[in-house]
Design a protein around this motif. Structure first.
Motif, PDB file in Angstrom:
ATOM      1  N   VAL A   1       0.856  -1.185   0.000  1.00 45.57           N
ATOM      2  CA  VAL A   1       0.000   0.000   0.000  1.00 45.57           C
ATOM      3  C   VAL A   1       0.891   1.234   0.000  1.00 45.57           C
ATOM      4  O   VAL A   1       1.885   1.285   0.722  1.00 45.57           O
ATOM      5  CB  VAL A   1      -0.920   0.014   1.248  1.00 45.57           C
ATOM      6  N   GLU A   2       0.525   2.211  -0.836  1.00 46.55           N
ATOM      7  CA  GLU A   2       1.263   3.482  -0.879  1.00 46.55           C
ATOM      8  C   GLU A   2       0.267   4.621  -0.966  1.00 46.55           C
ATOM      9  O   GLU A   2      -0.901   4.406  -1.295  1.00 46.55           O
ATOM     10  CB  GLU A   2       2.164   3.548  -2.115  1.00 46.55           C
ATOM     11  N   PHE A   3       0.749   5.839  -0.706  1.00 37.72           N
ATOM     12  CA  PHE A   3      -0.105   6.990  -0.929  1.00 37.72           C
ATOM     13  C   PHE A   3      -0.477   7.024  -2.408  1.00 37.72           C
ATOM     14  O   PHE A   3       0.355   6.797  -3.289  1.00 37.72           O
ATOM     15  CB  PHE A   3       0.591   8.296  -0.529  1.00 37.72           C
ATOM     16  N   GLU A   4      -1.743   7.281  -2.682  1.00 37.83           N
ATOM     17  CA  GLU A   4      -2.260   7.222  -4.047  1.00 37.83           C
ATOM     18  C   GLU A   4      -1.506   8.138  -5.003  1.00 37.83           C
ATOM     19  O   GLU A   4      -1.197   7.741  -6.123  1.00 37.83           O
ATOM     20  CB  GLU A   4      -3.752   7.589  -4.038  1.00 37.83           C
ATOM     21  N   ASP A   5      -1.179   9.345  -4.581  1.00 41.35           N
ATOM     22  CA  ASP A   5      -0.505  10.271  -5.492  1.00 41.35           C
ATOM     23  C   ASP A   5       0.871   9.761  -5.907  1.00 41.35           C
ATOM     24  O   ASP A   5       1.307   9.973  -7.031  1.00 41.35           O
ATOM     25  CB  ASP A   5      -0.423  11.681  -4.909  1.00 41.35           C
TER      26      ASP A   5
ATOM     27  N   ARG B   1      -5.195  10.897   4.032  1.00 41.02           N
ATOM     28  CA  ARG B   1      -4.793  10.896   2.626  1.00 41.02           C
ATOM     29  C   ARG B   1      -5.259   9.596   2.003  1.00 41.02           C
ATOM     30  O   ARG B   1      -5.386   8.572   2.679  1.00 41.02           O
ATOM     31  CB  ARG B   1      -3.273  11.004   2.501  1.00 41.02           C
ATOM     32  N   MET B   2      -5.485   9.626   0.696  1.00 39.38           N
ATOM     33  CA  MET B   2      -5.903   8.427  -0.009  1.00 39.38           C
ATOM     34  C   MET B   2      -4.709   7.492  -0.188  1.00 39.38           C
ATOM     35  O   MET B   2      -3.606   7.926  -0.509  1.00 39.38           O
ATOM     36  CB  MET B   2      -6.497   8.757  -1.376  1.00 39.38           C
ATOM     37  N   LEU B   3      -4.971   6.211   0.027  1.00 37.84           N
ATOM     38  CA  LEU B   3      -3.973   5.164  -0.174  1.00 37.84           C
ATOM     39  C   LEU B   3      -4.411   4.310  -1.340  1.00 37.84           C
ATOM     40  O   LEU B   3      -5.598   4.229  -1.650  1.00 37.84           O
ATOM     41  CB  LEU B   3      -3.863   4.282   1.080  1.00 37.84           C
ATOM     42  N   GLY B   4      -3.482   3.652  -1.973  1.00 35.53           N
ATOM     43  CA  GLY B   4      -3.797   2.730  -3.054  1.00 35.53           C
ATOM     44  C   GLY B   4      -3.170   1.381  -2.780  1.00 35.53           C
ATOM     45  O   GLY B   4      -1.997   1.305  -2.384  1.00 35.53           O
ATOM     46  N   LEU B   5      -3.946   0.318  -2.944  1.00 34.92           N
ATOM     47  CA  LEU B   5      -3.435  -1.041  -2.843  1.00 34.92           C
ATOM     48  C   LEU B   5      -2.849  -1.387  -4.194  1.00 34.92           C
ATOM     49  O   LEU B   5      -3.537  -1.316  -5.219  1.00 34.92           O
ATOM     50  CB  LEU B   5      -4.568  -2.011  -2.490  1.00 34.92           C
ATOM     51  N   ARG B   6      -1.573  -1.737  -4.218  1.00 39.06           N
ATOM     52  CA  ARG B   6      -0.870  -2.008  -5.467  1.00 39.06           C
ATOM     53  C   ARG B   6      -1.544  -3.165  -6.209  1.00 39.06           C
ATOM     54  O   ARG B   6      -1.645  -4.265  -5.699  1.00 39.06           O
ATOM     55  CB  ARG B   6       0.580  -2.343  -5.158  1.00 39.06           C
ATOM     56  N   ALA B   7      -1.999  -2.910  -7.432  1.00 39.67           N
ATOM     57  CA  ALA B   7      -2.659  -3.940  -8.234  1.00 39.67           C
ATOM     58  C   ALA B   7      -1.643  -4.805  -8.968  1.00 39.67           C
ATOM     59  O   ALA B   7      -1.872  -5.974  -9.218  1.00 39.67           O
ATOM     60  CB  ALA B   7      -3.618  -3.298  -9.240  1.00 39.67           C
ATOM     61  N   GLY B   8      -0.526  -4.244  -9.328  1.00 35.49           N
ATOM     62  CA  GLY B   8       0.529  -4.967 -10.035  1.00 35.49           C
ATOM     63  C   GLY B   8       1.857  -4.379  -9.644  1.00 35.49           C
ATOM     64  O   GLY B   8       1.926  -3.339  -8.995  1.00 35.49           O
TER      65      GLY B   8
END
Length: 119
Positions: free
Chosen positions: A49-53, A77-84
């Motif tokens: 998981v990382e910050f979306e930006d 802050r928005m986070l993004g789960l790495r899809a690939g």
């Protein structure tokens, strides 16, 4: 590997890898990692998981529609789960955090979290 995984209890694109497929997959990954290590690639473990930006900047922008988003409860802050996790994405993502002089070649074996939907 199993052709039709049962995803009844999982969101679309997510799946379980069960025995004996999980053991076979792990063995193949370890053999590949050993070969890459033998050629000088350092092993890294990119964050899940990382910050979306950060995650969706540069080459990561192409993964925006496949990224699961959630809110960081501490910093809002928005986070993004790495899809690939492609090689260029890993180097961009971790490049600013690696403290090495010159070029660094890396290897990782993080699995994708979501299988793309078949057309």
């Amino acid at each position: 590997m199993t052709d039709a995984p049962n995803t009844a209890l999982l969101p679309e694109g997510f799946y379980d890898v069960l025995p004996p497929d999980a053991a076979q997959e792990a063995a193949v990954i370890e053999r590949m990692m050993a070969v890459l290590g033998g050629h000088g690639f350092d092993r890294v473990k990119p964050p899940l998981v990382e910050f979306e930006d950060t995650l969706l900047s540069g080459v990561g922008a192409s993964m925006a529609r496949h990224t699961f988003r959630l809110m960081d409860p501490m910093g809002s802050r928005m986070l993004g789960l790495r899809a690939g996790c492609g090689a260029k994405g890993v180097s961009e993502s971790m490049g600013g955090r690696m403290n090495a002089g010159g070029d660094t070649i890396v290897r990782h074996a993080r699995g994708v979290q979501r299988r793309p939907h078949s057309p």
